[in-house]
Design an enzyme around this catalytic site. Structure first.
Site, PDB file in Angstrom:
ATOM      1  N   HIS A   1      68.371-100.153  -5.649  1.00 35.36           N
ATOM      2  CA  HIS A   1      68.043-101.447  -5.049  1.00 35.36           C
ATOM      3  C   HIS A   1      66.873-102.133  -5.746  1.00 35.36           C
ATOM      4  CE1 HIS A   1      70.012-100.132  -0.986  1.00 35.36           C
ATOM      5  NE2 HIS A   1      70.881-100.276  -1.964  1.00 35.36           N
ATOM      6  N   PHE A  60      70.252 -93.041  -0.838  1.00 35.81           N
ATOM      7  CA  PHE A  60      69.313 -93.040  -1.964  1.00 35.81           C
ATOM      8  C   PHE A  60      68.966 -94.442  -2.471  1.00 35.81           C
ATOM      9  CE2 PHE A  60      72.396 -89.427  -2.520  1.00 35.81           C
ATOM     10  CZ  PHE A  60      71.670 -88.537  -1.744  1.00 35.81           C
ATOM     11  N   CYS A  61      68.902 -95.409  -1.571  1.00 38.08           N
ATOM     12  CA  CYS A  61      68.600 -96.799  -1.946  1.00 38.08           C
ATOM     13  C   CYS A  61      69.480 -97.266  -3.095  1.00 38.08           C
ATOM     14  CB  CYS A  61      67.126 -96.963  -2.288  1.00 38.08           C
ATOM     15  SG  CYS A  61      66.049 -96.798  -0.847  1.00 38.08           S
ATOM     16  N   ALA A  62      70.740 -96.831  -3.047  1.00 36.03           N
ATOM     17  CA  ALA A  62      71.756 -97.270  -4.010  1.00 36.03           C
ATOM     18  C   ALA A  62      73.074 -97.355  -3.246  1.00 36.03           C
ATOM     19  CB  ALA A  62      71.858 -96.290  -5.170  1.00 36.03           C
ATOM     20  N   CYS A  90      69.651 -95.821   4.054  1.00 32.02           N
ATOM     21  CA  CYS A  90      68.800 -95.107   3.094  1.00 32.02           C
ATOM     22  C   CYS A  90      68.389 -93.751   3.639  1.00 32.02           C
ATOM     23  CB  CYS A  90      67.558 -95.937   2.768  1.00 32.02           C
ATOM     24  SG  CYS A  90      67.832 -97.136   1.452  1.00 32.02           S
TER      25      CYS A  90
END
Length: 463
Positions: free
Chosen positions: A138, A384-386, A404
């Site tokens: 992100h 994982f902020c993806a 997240c």
């Protein structure tokens, strides 16, 4: 007093010709013990390097040696201010050397990779089009809200990544300034991206490229000149220097032409009142233009110290030893049929020490909680902020639950999240061996303790 690094603590990993027998670099916390819910204590196995790597002992010692001499930088007439200024600016030189920057490139100190990419998003030309793969963290995916953004679908091979970018750049209209943002190593799969080839494609179509090296720089050498990228961004807290500092390094023209990222002291060379009561400002044209306010001198110095320590240890040795750890984990997980390792480019793709997986029949948060509570192993679970990347890898829809952190799913329930194990220069063999053994035991025997969801986290039930 000189704030030179303490070379006595710069331990090389090259204790033997065999990288498998080389020693890990000394890091803080390597002897910390944690309690187990089943009783007793065990040395903590920190396997969450992709989030924040432990500080190198070398970095801590260097910072401790400097701390009594701390002073405000720039403009100070006192000895400590002058010493701190020299240390701060010399750290800039060290980082430029670490990244093999071009003559004329600027090194701007920021708070993190996220801050660095938001800074760059602030200075891109108003008519710039930005191209970003959906596979980005992100920090790379989201800063471009004020630009024209083209999001590219996840490629399944490095060659497909290059071809996808080339098609997108060839189709852009009108033909104006463009910027490509790409990761060097995925924070989810650990896979290395074809940065040099993507840079060549970008430049062939008149675009520039910024490299998110947050997961690459701690594991592999990064050469701005060899990769031919225009900018590179990374964080200290992933480079064994967790003190809230980051770097944006690269071409100076867009940085010099844009208004400062932050307005204030340090960014301005001259400020004067006008006759009409307003204020005229002349901004710096150096990196200081985007470093307003009192800088994080200790954080900056810790990054420089980490750069020196990794360079002196030798990336050839570091990469070889890490590959041994990667092979150990992947071979162990391959022996468990219930485990599915997530990958974009396939099993043979080169990667750093970041591996994500799911376990059939397990909620990933439950599995991660059991690794911690019953084995003293720290990993990460979630998206994982993806989010777009993990959803693609898991074949999920956008409305499926997941975030997240841990989702609101009880142990045993299906949830949209995965488990990530990550490691690096400070990881002992025992930590990854314990991890592999714990995965096998949990899948075979189940958890020894009961767990419940509390505030969105799966935790041991101590009631």
């Amino acid at each position: 007093m000189s704030a030179r690094p303490n070379t006595a603590t710069a331990v090389s990993v090259a204790e033997s010709a065999d990288p498998c027998c080389a020693a890990p670099l000394p890091v803080l916390g390597r002897d910390v013990t944690v309690p187990l819910v089943t009783g007793g204590e065990v040395t903590y196995a920190a396997l969450d390097y992709a989030a924040s790597a432990p500080a190198l002992q070398r970095v801590w010692d260097d910072v401790a040696a400097y701390a009594p001499y701390y002073g405000s930088v720039h403009r100070g007439a006192g000895y400590l201010s002058q010493l701190s200024t020299d240390l701060f600016e010399n750290s800039r030189v060290t980082v430029a050397e670490f990244l093999d920057c071009r003559p004329g490139d600027q090194v701007v100190f920021t708070r993190s990779t996220t801050d660095s990419l938001n800074l760059l998003a602030r200075v891109v030309p108003a008519d710039c089009e930005v191209f970003v793969f959906e596979t980005e963290h992100h920090a790379s995916l989201l800063p471009w809200q004020d630009a024209r953004v083209t999001y590219l679908n996840a490629p399944r091979t490095p060659e497909q990544a290059v071809a996808t970018l080339e098609r997108a750049l060839a189709d852009r209209d009108p033909y104006g300034p463009a910027l490509v943002c790409v990761t060097g190593a995925s924070n989810v799969t650990g896979e290395l991206w074809p940065v040099k080839e993507l840079a060549a494609a970008a430049h062939a179509h008149g675009a520039r490229i910024v490299l998110d090296a947050a997961q690459l720089a701690p594991h592999h050498p990064v050469s701005v000149q060899e990769l031919d990228v225009d900018w590179v961004a990374f964080s200290g807290h992933k480079l064994y220097a967790p003190f809230g500092s980051g770097v944006l390094a690269g071409r100076s023209d867009w940085l010099q032409e844009a208004e400062p990222y932050l307005a204030g002291g340090g960014a301005s060379r001259k400020v004067a009142r006008r006759a009409d009561g307003g204020v005229d400002v002349e901004w710096h044209t150096t990196a200081a233009r985007h470093e307003a306010g009192s800088p994080n001198v200790i954080g900056v110095y810790s990054i420089a110290s980490a750069c020196k320590a990794l360079t002196e240890a030798g990336f050839d040795q570091l990469v070889a030893r890490e590959q041994h750890l990667i092979d150990t984990v992947r071979a162990g997980l391959a022996e468990v049929p219930e485990v599915k390792v997530l990958s974009l480019f396939g099993d043979d793709a080169p990667r750093v020490g970041v591996i994500s997986f799911v376990v059939e029949g397990w909620n990933s948060s439950h599995f991660a909680a059991a690794l911690s509570a019953e084995y003293g192993i720290g990993v990460r679970d979630g998206l994982f902020c993806a989010h777009p990347l993990v959803r693609t890898l898991l074949g999920s829809e956008a409305q499926d639950p997941g975030e997240c952190g841990a989702p609101e799913a009880a142990p045993g329930e299906r949830s949209l999240n995965a488990i990530r194990v990550s490691f690096g220069a400070g990881t002992p063999d025992e930590h990854v061996e314990r991890f592999v053994g714990a995965v096998k035991e949990l899948v075979r025997d189940g958890a020894q303790w009961k767990y419940r969801t509390e505030d969105g986290r799966c935790v041991p039930d101590r009631g």
